[in-house]
Motif scaffolding. Sequence first.
Motif, PDB file in Angstrom:
ATOM      1  N   THR A  26      -3.502  -2.816  -8.132  1.00 37.89           N
ATOM      2  CA  THR A  26      -3.706  -1.414  -7.794  1.00 37.89           C
ATOM      3  C   THR A  26      -2.807  -0.532  -8.642  1.00 37.89           C
ATOM      4  O   THR A  26      -1.594  -0.768  -8.724  1.00 37.89           O
ATOM      5  CB  THR A  26      -3.417  -1.147  -6.307  1.00 37.89           C
TER       6      THR A  26
ATOM      7  N   HIS B 172       1.130   3.915  -2.918  1.00 36.95           N
ATOM      8  CA  HIS B 172      -0.084   4.596  -3.363  1.00 36.95           C
ATOM      9  C   HIS B 172      -0.533   5.703  -2.404  1.00 36.95           C
ATOM     10  O   HIS B 172      -1.633   6.255  -2.567  1.00 36.95           O
ATOM     11  CB  HIS B 172      -1.211   3.567  -3.522  1.00 36.95           C
TER      12      HIS B 172
ATOM     13  N   VAL C 129      -6.337   0.485  -0.115  1.00 30.92           N
ATOM     14  CA  VAL C 129      -5.622  -0.560  -0.850  1.00 30.92           C
ATOM     15  C   VAL C 129      -5.495  -1.758   0.086  1.00 30.92           C
ATOM     16  O   VAL C 129      -4.856  -1.656   1.139  1.00 30.92           O
ATOM     17  CB  VAL C 129      -4.232  -0.077  -1.305  1.00 30.92           C
TER      18      VAL C 129
ATOM     19  N   VAL D 222      -6.712   6.467  -7.329  1.00 30.84           N
ATOM     20  CA  VAL D 222      -6.335   5.077  -7.049  1.00 30.84           C
ATOM     21  C   VAL D 222      -7.326   4.171  -7.778  1.00 30.84           C
ATOM     22  O   VAL D 222      -8.541   4.272  -7.564  1.00 30.84           O
ATOM     23  CB  VAL D 222      -6.344   4.775  -5.537  1.00 30.84           C
TER      24      VAL D 222
ATOM     25  N   ALA E  70       0.809  -1.222   0.000  1.00 31.15           N
ATOM     26  CA  ALA E  70       0.000   0.000   0.000  1.00 31.15           C
ATOM     27  C   ALA E  70       0.838   1.267   0.000  1.00 31.15           C
ATOM     28  O   ALA E  70       0.367   2.331  -0.423  1.00 31.15           O
ATOM     29  CB  ALA E  70      -0.935  -0.003   1.212  1.00 31.15           C
TER      30      ALA E  70
ATOM     31  N   ARG F  89      -8.399   0.289  -8.422  1.00 36.66           N
ATOM     32  CA  ARG F  89      -8.273  -1.072  -7.903  1.00 36.66           C
ATOM     33  C   ARG F  89      -9.035  -2.044  -8.782  1.00 36.66           C
ATOM     34  O   ARG F  89     -10.201  -1.823  -9.104  1.00 36.66           O
ATOM     35  CB  ARG F  89      -8.788  -1.156  -6.461  1.00 36.66           C
TER      36      ARG F  89
ATOM     37  N   SER G 157      -2.028   3.739  -9.207  1.00 34.00           N
ATOM     38  CA  SER G 157      -2.268   5.059  -8.625  1.00 34.00           C
ATOM     39  C   SER G 157      -1.332   6.074  -9.257  1.00 34.00           C
ATOM     40  O   SER G 157      -0.225   5.731  -9.695  1.00 34.00           O
ATOM     41  CB  SER G 157      -2.054   5.027  -7.104  1.00 34.00           C
TER      42      SER G 157
END
Length: 455
Positions: free
Chosen positions: A341, A232, A385, A238, A229, A240, A343
Amino acid sequence: MTLPAMLAMGPLEVLFPIAAIIAATLVPKVVAAFRRPRRSTARLHRSVDEAGADLVSETVDTSGGPLKPGGRRRALRDPRLLPKNKAKGQLRAIARLKRKKLMTKEEGDRLFGGTLRTRNRNLRDLLADEEQLARHGLPLWKSEEELAAALGLTRRQLWFFSTHRERERHPHYVTFSLPKRSGGRRLIMAPKRGLKAVQRSLLVQFVDRLPVFEHAHAFRRGRSVRTGAEPHVGKRHVLRLDLKDFFPSITFARVRGYLISLGYSYPVASTLAVLMTEAERQPVVVEGATYHVPIGQRHCVQGAPTSPGLCNALVLKLDHRLAGLARKHGLAFTRYADDLTFSGDLDRAGMLRVNALARRIIRDEGFTVNDAKTRLTSQGRRQTVTGVVVNQTLGLSREERRRMRAAAHRLNQAAASGKCDESQVARFRGKLAWLAMLNPAQAAALRGRCAGWFR
């Protein structure tokens, strides 16, 4: 020989050297073509060449070149399994008398049985590529005997654990389900003691050595939810994505093909793939006996020690492609198991374009995106996240920390009255340890609100 000398010779004397020259030139080529292994395709459903014409036979490539164009894994063939030139008449009977036994009946039953059966005839006779295995730093297991010795098993014990049975009386797995936090049930298939010991040995000797991409943060030493995480934190958007049915998507055929590409022979790759996969089974009673029959294809299961590391390795190409996509658009990318993820500071339209391109790559690699779990969030909303808030700093949400402060206050009151519940204290300690791993400052503030019962 000069021309006057040839004119002085008779017709037969002239033809003899010419025939000798032709024989010396053509006979070796004819013999080489005759000795080149060829397979009959008459019993195949449909076999055509590049021009679309029906094939009667196919030539087996024994040059030892790349198995795939541009690849480094060589196609080394087992000479015992190559097609033989068939003699006719009395020569066939003489050849049968002089024929040497290539393998035992047990080995033949194993190789051509249901567990190792394949439609791809270019894979069945593959030998191990020692150079490819050394290139990846993997153990050299050239045969099932060597694999069994490395696992501390006999060959029969290895076959017991690595045979796919359509009617299993005593399955190697215990199946149960656990509730999901988001609803529904999660199927867990835990191997029994004998197979679990074999898989743990494979985890140490083999799975832990497989190449894994640097942006993968699940099931790895030194990596966690926090490391996944951190890249990010403080980003404008962000994105996902979630891979649907991640573990069931890693099928037996996928695992076997991956192991062959690493350099293992076909029998060893197939045996390893069976050891590390299983199919969901359903009990069926037939004439008073209970059989467990598969209701799908074999795949990596949740509960096996080898599944997490093996799945991490098998999505290496997907990780590389998605990381390249992120790098092209100036984004950060991480993967935690099936959670992807992205970002960065792109606007919403740019992130939507990345979403579409990522979906295309995921589909090309044989996976499916779970639309219900796709999220694109900006800084004006809570950005999480893998359950960790990343808006400004890493940690838990404000609501979760308020609930923890309330729990600390209740425990303080209970301790003052002498009615402190040890189970509630243990639960609070666990949540506080989780927060301390994510954000030590937030955990210290909560710890300061606890009375003497916590120390």
